[in-house]
Design an enzyme around this catalytic site. Structure first.
Site, mmCIF file in Angstrom:
data_model
loop_
_atom_site.group_PDB
_atom_site.id
_atom_site.type_symbol
_atom_site.label_atom_id
_atom_site.label_comp_id
_atom_site.label_asym_id
_atom_site.label_seq_id
_atom_site.Cartn_x
_atom_site.Cartn_y
_atom_site.Cartn_z
ATOM 1 C CG ASP A 83 -9.433 2.549 -0.396
ATOM 2 O OD1 ASP A 83 -8.983 1.400 -0.528
ATOM 3 O OD2 ASP A 83 -8.793 3.465 0.159
ATOM 4 C CG ASP A 95 -2.174 0.743 1.113
ATOM 5 O OD1 ASP A 95 -2.313 1.499 0.134
ATOM 6 O OD2 ASP A 95 -3.039 0.608 2.000
HETATM 7 C C1 DGJ Z 1 -5.834 1.877 1.769
HETATM 8 C C2 DGJ Z 1 -6.208 0.622 1.034
HETATM 9 O O1 DGJ Z 1 -6.713 0.924 -0.232
HETATM 10 C C3 DGJ Z 1 -7.201 -0.156 1.861
HETATM 11 O O2 DGJ Z 1 -7.638 -1.273 1.163
HETATM 12 C C4 DGJ Z 1 -6.561 -0.541 3.152
HETATM 13 O O3 DGJ Z 1 -5.500 -1.419 2.914
HETATM 14 C C5 DGJ Z 1 -6.086 0.705 3.888
HETATM 15 N N1 DGJ Z 1 -5.275 1.530 3.062
HETATM 16 C C6 DGJ Z 1 -5.323 0.331 5.121
HETATM 17 O O4 DGJ Z 1 -4.789 1.412 5.750
#
Ligand code: DGJ
Length: 732
Positions: free
Chosen positions: A550, A480
């Site tokens: 997300d 990430d």
């Molecule tokens: C952003 C990601 O897109 C989410 O799926 C998740 O992993 C969060 N970060 C965790 O902080």
């Protein structure tokens, strides 16, 4: 041979399957002119002089030197440089040791060879001697003693030409590159539209189409990542081009940091397209003998609309960009803890999810953010990559072993590029973040970005990742990256190299990913950046899939995935079924529909299986069966856009047709129920028109041509957000 040099007439002709691209050497001084890019044409007869208009005013400098500037400002150049009178968008700006920024390049020599070179330290498409031919045109600025090599590779069985540029300082003094883009194409006329993919967090890559007009329009990111807001992609398309018709020229940058693509409608009704690293926050000093490589631009031409461009990108990336064990494999159906628990989990909670998941046929548990340091919310601990045994009681190995015993694989989340001010790492090394002295860096999600220009920092990050990944049987990593770069400065880099930080940062991310994929080839890495903030071909070189957004709402995902699939294969699009009401938009959609939408991606779950309704839970084994039945087709087939909800506001439809046309899976989503309406007829694409296809559910038989030209009626859907799959198999 896909590339020929016509010695007598001094032009190069690059031929891909249905594409030709022509470059000529012009006048005594050997300027490089761009003659043509488009549908494949024969080698001869070709009137290069007339196409380049060099016998028209202002002529070439050997005939009319008093108007040399007008020549530079109208000549369709192959690679534009700044300072000699081409006032259109430049690709190369070089500051010499006297502080002047004037540069002009002319042809010196060239090489044509089979295969494709790698670009040191950079991701790039690859191909062997049977699939590719490469042309290197070595040019120079003789005053600066600068060698500029334009590198082109033709993928002969695809409509693809890639470009990059190598710049070498052959002088005795330092020179500084202030701008070094990778591609420039001058098109005749301005009657084009520009397609780009724009958006924001949770609504990435919406398709935008605008006309070219006089002046400039740019698609760009200066955020340090390719970004949620703009993808490093543009297409120039005929005004009347649609999915199936018209000339389309796609440009995609194989890079994950700052980029710019400019489309300029110019005074003599030509259109210049350039693409490369954004010049903002960019400088690169070349000491004598040093060279710089500008990352690759992939150019795709389609003579039959936007759909063919998409399918060419998909074929190229599936076969000549993505690597590793999972390139051609079905990915495990995973369940991710993020929307299930956020930070509130421990060993027992994860195991209870894993137990239920195992019963339902899920194949992997992914432990997302929150397992390390003191991380119970997003305010701390990034950089402290040590297992928090208060939560992961018994330790990581115990948890992984227990999950494995249930028959599930185990995956883990990292955010390797970051540091929290509230972390042991920051307390020990406050200088390890990107910052400018005497200025407190701007926080974003309460975190800073690590200074990856410093090898010591890179070593630390890598050793932490390696220790964790070697400590248990981990087969998946979600990588990430949750903030953009600001306060760009490094306490490690000298003053004169501060302008190199943005690019060096991206190179360091690639180096880390390269080491990780080399040392742990069995691990599936999923790229992620706050959802889809870094969805680009650079990342795909290391990670066969990227978390797309997300936003997991099935209806929002229609547009997000539709835009993403404009360029990137369905096999790369991270997509999960999540719980409702959806956490981002509060919408409730049927569980089935969420499954159909996630099926057009990697497929997985992002919910607490122990807490969803019994009705939803019961559907999971059926959905997993559906995934196993169709994923080979979805991963490898040809993708066709049939209808787009963003355009019609009622329904969405796409299909995937097997390469040999032996089957097709159609997905139809009725977003809104229309009152007082009848069934909807949709026309399929890409089938064998002489074949018969049987609907595997109804057993009804259709001819390929009837399905494509008369269409297929969609019936039986009542209500909003309803979906349907139609699977048709060719009769033997
Ligand atoms: C952003 C990601 O897109 C989410 O799926 C998740 O992993 C969060 N970060 C965790 O902080």
């Amino acid at each position: 041979m896909g590339i020929k040099f016509f010695e007598d007439r001094k032009y190069f002709k690059l031929d891909a399957r249905d594409t030709s691209y022509i470059i000529a050497i012009v006048d005594d001084e050997k300027f490089l002119g761009h003659v043509y890019f488009g549908k494949r044409i024969p080698d001869e007869p070709l009137d290069i002089e007339s196409l380049l208009r060099i016998n028209e005013y202002p002529y070439v400098p050997s005939k009319n030197n008093r108007e040399r500037m007008s020549f530079h400002d109208s000549f369709p150049t192959e690679y534009s440089t700044h300072g000699l009178g081409d006032f259109r968008e430049s690709c190369l700006v070089v500051k010499d040791s006297n502080g002047n920024s004037v540069c002009g390049i002319t042809y010196c020599s060239h090489k044509i060879y089979k295969g494709k070179p790698t670009l040191k330290g950079l991701p790039a498409t690859f191909g062997d001697e049977n699939s590719c031919t490469t042309l290197e045109i070595i040019c120079s600025d003789k005053v600066l003693n600068l060698e500029v090599t334009l590198i082109y590779t033709v993928f002969e069985n695809l409509d693809v030409i890639t470009r990059s540029v190598r710049i070498k300082n052959n002088s005795d003094n330092d020179v500084t590159l202030e701008k070094a883009l990778s591609a420039c194409v001058d098109f005749d006329g301005i009657d084009y539209d520009i397609i780009s993919l724009n958006g924001s967090w949770a609504r990435e890559r919406r398709i935008q189409r605008v006309p070219v007009s006089f002046g400039k329009r740019s698609v760009e990111s200066i955020r340090g990542i390719s970004s949620h807001q703009s993808n490093p992609f543009i297409a120039l398309v005929d005004k009347n081009a649609n999915e199936d018709y018209g000339n389309v020229y796609g440009f995609n940058f194989v890079y994950s940091g700052n980029f710019i693509a400019v489309v300029e409608g110019c005074q003599f009704e030509t259109t210049r397209v350039v693409m490369g690293i954004h010049p903002a926050n960019f400088e690169w000093t070349l000491a004598p003998g040093e060279e710089f490589i500008a990352p690759e631009v992939v150019m795709v031409y389609s003579d039959s609309g936007i759909g063919k461009m998409t399918r060419t990108f998909h074929d190229l990336y599936r076969n000549h960009l993505i690597r590793g064990k999972y390139r051609d494999r079905k990915r495990p159906v995973l369940i991710n803890s993020w929307e299930a628990t956020y930070f509130d989990f421990d060993t027992e909670k994860l195991l209870s999810i894993a137990r239920e998941a195992a019963k339902l046929g899920i194949e992997m548990l992914v432990m997302d953010d929150g397992w390390f340091g003191n991380r119970n919310d997003d305010n701390s601990s990034l950089g402290d990559w040590y297992v928090n045994e208060k939560k992961i009681k018994g330790g990581l190995k115990y948890l992984v072993d227990e999950v494995n015993k249930l028959g599930l694989e185990f995956g883990i989340w990292f955010e390797p590029e970051m540091i929290s001010p509230d972390s042991d790492l920051y307390r020990a090394h406050p200088n390890w973040c990107i910052h400018v002295p005497n200025r407190t860096p701007v926080l974003c999600r309460n975190q800073y970005v690590l200074d990856l220009t410093n090898d010591e920092v890179v070593e630390y990050v890598y050793s932490r990742l390696r220790d964790i990944l070697s400590s248990a049987n981990i087969t998946y990593v979600k990588w990430d990256m949750n903030r953009q770069l600001s306060d760009v400065g490094s306490s490690f880099m000298p003053k004169e190299k501060q302008g190199e930080i943005m690019h060096r940062y991206v190179l360091a991310v690639y180096k880390l990913l390269d080491r990780l994929t080399t040392e742990f080839p069995h691990i599936l890495i999923e790229g992620c950046a706050g959802g889809g903030g870094r969805f680009d071909p650079g990342i795909l070189y290391y990670c066969p899939q990227i978390w797309c957004s997300d936003n997991t709402d099935a209806i929002e995902r229609l547009a997000i995935q539709h835009g993403t699939a404009m360029v990137y294969p369905l096999s790369t699009i991270g997509a999960h079924v999540s719980d409702c009401p959806n956490h981002i938009v509060g919408r409730t959609t049927p569980f089935e529909t969420r499954g159909y939408v996630a099926l057009a991606g990697t497929f997985g779950y992002e919910l607490d299986v122990t807490r969803i309704s019994e009705d939803d839970r019961k559907l999971i084994p059926e959905q997993i069966e559906m995934y196993h039945k169709y994923n080979d087709l979805i991963r490898t087939g040809d993708y066709y856009r049939i209808a787009n909800y963003e355009d019609n506001h009622l329904y969405d439809c796409w299909s995937v047709v097997a390469k040999d046309k032996s089957e097709v899976l159609v997905t139809y989503i009725q977003v809104l129920q229309r009152p007082n309406s009848r069934s909807r007829r949709i026309k399929l694409k890409g089938l064998d028109e002489n074949a018969l296809y049987r609907d595997t559910e109804t057993n009804r038989l259709y001819s390929g041509s009837a399905l494509m030209y008369a269409g297929l009626n969609i019936t039986g859907l009542h209500g909003d957000f309803k979906g349907k799959l139609i699977h048709l198999v060719k009769e033997k």
